[in-house]
Enzyme design. Structure first.
Site, mmCIF file in Angstrom:
data_model
loop_
_atom_site.group_PDB
_atom_site.id
_atom_site.type_symbol
_atom_site.label_atom_id
_atom_site.label_comp_id
_atom_site.label_asym_id
_atom_site.label_seq_id
_atom_site.Cartn_x
_atom_site.Cartn_y
_atom_site.Cartn_z
ATOM 1 N N ASP A 1 0.062 5.206 -2.167
ATOM 2 C CA ASP A 1 -1.050 4.485 -1.562
ATOM 3 C C ASP A 1 -2.350 5.272 -1.732
ATOM 4 O O ASP A 1 -2.479 6.368 -1.193
ATOM 5 C CB ASP A 1 -0.776 4.249 -0.077
ATOM 6 C CG ASP A 1 -1.855 3.402 0.609
ATOM 7 O OD1 ASP A 1 -2.652 2.761 -0.109
ATOM 8 O OD2 ASP A 1 -1.883 3.392 1.851
ATOM 9 N N ASP B 1 -8.161 -0.064 -4.860
ATOM 10 C CA ASP B 1 -7.089 0.160 -3.886
ATOM 11 C C ASP B 1 -5.748 -0.262 -4.470
ATOM 12 O O ASP B 1 -5.569 -1.420 -4.852
ATOM 13 C CB ASP B 1 -7.379 -0.611 -2.595
ATOM 14 C CG ASP B 1 -6.351 -0.308 -1.503
ATOM 15 O OD1 ASP B 1 -5.903 0.848 -1.411
ATOM 16 O OD2 ASP B 1 -6.000 -1.231 -0.746
#
Length: 452
Positions: free
Chosen positions: A142, A336
Site C-alpha cells: 500500500d 495510489d
C-alpha cells in the site's frame, strides 16, 4: 549535420511528444471481452523489471497466482463501495491539511477520519521472509500506508492466514523497541503507549479495520536479499480484515515505510508493475533504475507525507485533447496503489465521459453500476474497439493507458468527484501493465509501458 536551430526544434518536438505507450498510438484499441472476466488459471508472468534492484513477484490477492488464496473476488458493487470510502478518506486528509471542510458527502460522514486508509480495497500482495530463521509472510502492499505489520504470536484477536503465524520468540534477531527509544517517539500518532516497557503502536484504517501490538525490528528477507533491523508492528490484536494475508507492507513516503527504511541500502527509488488482470503476475522493485521512463515531477506535502502527488494537466480521448480549463486540476492529484478507480474533478470527468460515449456509439449503453455511470452492453461481442485515453502530466509526460486500464466490467473505469475542488487520485486500474516509478530522491514519478 543538422543546424543548431533545426536540432533544437527536433529536441523540443521529441520532448513534447514523449509518451509512455501501451498498445500503439492509434485512436482506438482492441480489448478482448475474455480479459474483462476473472481468470481461474495463473498465466506465466512476462514481467520485465527495468533495473538490477531487488525485485520480488507481485500478485492480485484474489487471483489464481496469489500465494495466499482468499475468498472469491468481491462483487463489483461491494468493491466500488469500499473504494469510495478509501477515496473519500484520502480527500479528507488533504482537505484537512489545507484547512478546508473537504469533499465529504453525507454518506461518508460516519467513516472515521483515522490514520490509515481502507484495508479491504488493497488488491496486491508480495511474499517476504521475516525473522531468523525466516518465516514466509504474504503481505498486502500500500503506497497509502507507512507502518508495516504482521500478525504475531501470541495473538489474542487475529484473522486466519495462509502462512504460519510469526512467532517472535522463535527468531534470534527479533527485538521490540523500548518506550524510550527514538523510534518509538517517531511513531507520533501511531504510538500507543507502553506495555511491559515495550513500545506499542496502533493503526486504525478508514474502513474501521485496526491493528495494534508491539513495535519491533527483525531481519527482512526480500528474495535473496536481507534487510537488518527492519521496523514493523507485531500485531497481537487485529480487526476488520478477512482474508488469508499475514499483514501489510507500507510503501508510503513516511519514515516508517519499507521504501524509506531501505533507502540507505537500495536507494531512494522503487517501482512496481500491476498486472493486466488477476490471472497474471507483476513485480515490486526496491532500488529501481530511473532511466527509460516518461517522468513527471513528484509533489509532496509536509502535512500529508505518506502520499506521492503529481500534476495532471489534460486528458486526450482518441488522440484529441479535451477542452478542460487547466484550473480544473488545481486541487492536485495523488498516485495510489490502493485506490482502485481513478477519481477526476467533476468537470474533467464529465468531459471524459461525454467524449468516450461519443467514441462508443456502436455499443448500446447499459445501466449505471455503483459509482460507474458510463457503462455499455457488450453482449455477443468477443472483442471491442475502444477510444484511446491519454493522461497528460506536467513536464510533458503523456501516459497512453492500456486497454485494461480503460474498461472495468463493461464500464469506463473512472469516477467523478462531487466538484472540482477535491483531490484527484490515479487508481490502480489505470496503472496496470506500466512499471510505475517512485523516484523519491530525484523528485519524479515515472511510467514505462508494457512492463508486465
Amino acid at each position: 549535420m543538422a543546424s543548431a536551430p533545426k536540432l533544437l526544434l527536433l529536441l523540443l518536438c521529441s520532448y513534447h511528444t514523449l509518451v509512455a505507450q501501451a498498445g500503439g498510438d492509434s485512436s482506438y484499441k482492441l480489448l478482448s471481452i475474455s480479459s474483462l472476466k476473472s481468470d481461474s488459471v495463473c498465466s506465466e508472468p512476462k514481467a520485465t523489471p527495468s533495473s538490477t534492484g531487488v525485485t520480488v513477484p507481485l500478485h492480485h490477492r484474489h487471483g489464481p497466482c496469489s500465494p495466499a488464496p482468499s475468498k472469491k473476488m468481491p462483487a463489483l458493487e461491494e468493491m466500488l463501495r469500499r473504494d469510495q470510502l478509501r477515496a473519500a478518506y484520502i480527500q479528507r486528509k488533504y482537505s484537512a491539511a489545507k484547512g478546508g471542510a473537504g469533499d465529504v458527502q453525507q454518506s461518508d460522514a460516519t467513516v472515521p477520519t483515522t490514520l490509515g486508509t481502507s484495508l479491504n480495497t488493497l488488491e496486491y500482495v508480495i511474499t517476504v521472509g521475516i525473522g531468523s530463521p525466516a518465516v514466509t509472510q504474504t503481505m498486502l502492499i500500500d503506497t497509502g500506508s507507512d507502518v508495516s505489520w504482521v500478525q504475531c504470536k501470541p495473538c489474542s484477536q487475529c484473522h486466519s492466514q495462509a502462512d504460519p503465524l510469526f512467532n517472535p520468540s522463535s527468531s534470534s534477531t527479533y527485538s521490540p523497541f523500548s518506550c524510550s527509544s527514538a523510534t518509538c517517539a517517531q511513531l507520533g500518532q501511531e504510538g500507543n503507549g507502553c506495555s511491559s516497557s515495550q513500545c506499542q503502536y496502533i493503526v486504525t484504517y478508514g474502513d474501521g479495520s485496526s491493528t495494534t501490538g508491539t513495535y519491533s525490528s527483525d531481519t527482512l528477507a526480500l528474495g535473496s536479499n536481507t534487510v537488518r533491523n527492519f521496523q514493523f508492528g507485531c500485531s497481537q490484536v487485529e480487526s476488520g480484515l478477512n482474508d488469508q494475508t499475514a499483514g501489510l507492507m507500507g510503501l508510503g513516503g513516511g519514515a516508517q515505510s519499507l521504501a524509506s527504511q531501505t533507502a540507505g541500502t537500495f536507494g531512494r527509488a522503487f517501482s512496481y508493475c500491476l498486472p493486466p488482470n488477476p490471472g497474471s503476475s507483476g513485480f515490486l522493485t526496491l532500488g529501481a533504475g530511473t532511466s527509460g521512463f516518461v517522468k513527471t515531477p513528484m509533489l509532496r506535502s509536509s502535512q500529508v507525507p505518506t502520499f506521492y502527488g503529481v500534476r495532471l494537466q489534460a486528458i486526450r480521448v482518441g488522440g484529441r485533447q479535451l477542452s478542460i480549463p487547466a484550473s480544473v486540476f488545481s486541487a492536485g492529484t495523488v498516485m495510489d496503489s490502493g485506490t482502485v478507480i481513478t477519481r477526476l474533478p467533476r468537470t474533467a470527468y464529465s468531459a471524459l465521459s461525454s467524449a468516450f460515449k461519443a467514441g462508443m456509439k456502436q455499443y448500446p449503453s447499459a445501466p449505471p453500476s455503483g459509482i460507474f455511470d458510463t457503462c455499455f452492453d457488450f453482449s455477443g461481442q468477443s472483442s471491442i474497439s475502444i477510444p484511446t485515453i491519454q493522461l497528460v502530466f506536467s513536464g510533458g509526460a503523456v501516459v497512453d493507458l492500456a486497454a485494461e486500464g480503460i474498461i472495468l466490467s463493461s464500464c469506463l473505469a473512472f469516477a467523478g468527484n462531487s466538484d472540482d475542488s477535491s483531490l484527484g487520485i490515479i487508481g490502480n486500474v489505470q496503472q496496470r501493465t506500466f512499471e510505475v516509478l517512485y523516484d523519491v530522491g530525484g523528485g519524479a514519478v515515472g511510467f514505462k509501458a508494457g512492463a508486465c
